[in-house]
Design a protein around this motif. Structure first.
Motif: not given
Ligand code: SF4
Length: 213
Positions: A112-118
């Motif tokens: 999640l820290s790579i993808i940083k989804p909205a």
């Protein structure tokens, strides 16, 4: 590049032996989808087919999820799907909250820290308990927005395996609830990232992309 970072993470994940779940699984199962996706769907953990193919949500639950996504104008190749737990628990039992926490802190948090989804969609209780609160009940909390401890906007809905266990009117009613939850998630993503295309022309054929391992 997010895809390069995720590829490096996948290599590390493949060697994880941090908990006893690893010994009953063929290998950890990572994620599938577009690393630039502004929306991430988080399920519980791999089942038999997921373990065999090394792909999250490829079995009957995943096929139902794909139909629901299609109805809500999304396809698997344009979103990202992953799980709280990466190794299949023996006999497909539900992972404990402690097992989920240990694995998710090691791997999901990094994803999640790579993808940083909205937007994150929690599929079922295990994801809701990790991202939200172990006291929450999926029947009451689904469809309501909450913030994860990392600050991501999350909405929970039923896991497709729950829908598969229902029948008749209950199943139809629950499917509509899931459709409305997915629609709410999609609308929020479209509001935040209007330029991102969430739907390909064809549904994704995961069995054409993954071989048995
Ligand atoms: S379940 Fe998670 S923490 Fe346990 S061995 Fe598999 S990848 Fe590692």
């Amino acid at each position: 590049m997010k895809s390069e970072q995720l590829n490096l993470l996948a290599k590390e994940l493949s060697t994880c032996t941090s908990c006893p779940l690893r010994k009953d699984a063929i290998a950890p199962v990572g994620w599938f989808g577009n690393p630039d996706s502004p929306i991430v769907f988080i399920g519980e953990g791999p089942g038999g087919l997921e373990d065999n193919y090394g792909c999250p949500l490829i079995g009957p639950s995943g096929q139902l999820l794909d139909k629901a996504l299609w109805a809500a104008k999304m396809t698997r190749d344009r979103v990202l799907t992953t799980n709280i737990i990466k190794c299949r628990p023996k006999s497909n039992r539900t992972p404990t909250i402690e097992e989920g926490k240990k694995c998710a802190q090691l791997w999901l948090e990094k994803e999640l820290s790579i993808i940083k989804p909205a937007v994150i969609v929690a599929l079922g209780s295990v994801a809701l308990h990790y991202l939200g609160n172990p006291e929450l009940r999926i029947t009451r909390a689904r469809g309501q927005w909450f913030k994860s401890s990392q600050g991501f906007d999350c909405i929970a809905t039923y896991h497709p395996s729950y829908l598969l266990r229902l029948a008749g009117h209950s199943q139809v009613a629950a499917k509509w609830e899931v459709f409305h939850d997915l629609e709410a998630a999609r609308n929020k993503v479209t509001e935040i990232v209007p330029s991102y295309n969430l739907m390909s022309k064809e549904p994704t054929n995961l069995f054409a992309l993954f071989n048995k391992r």
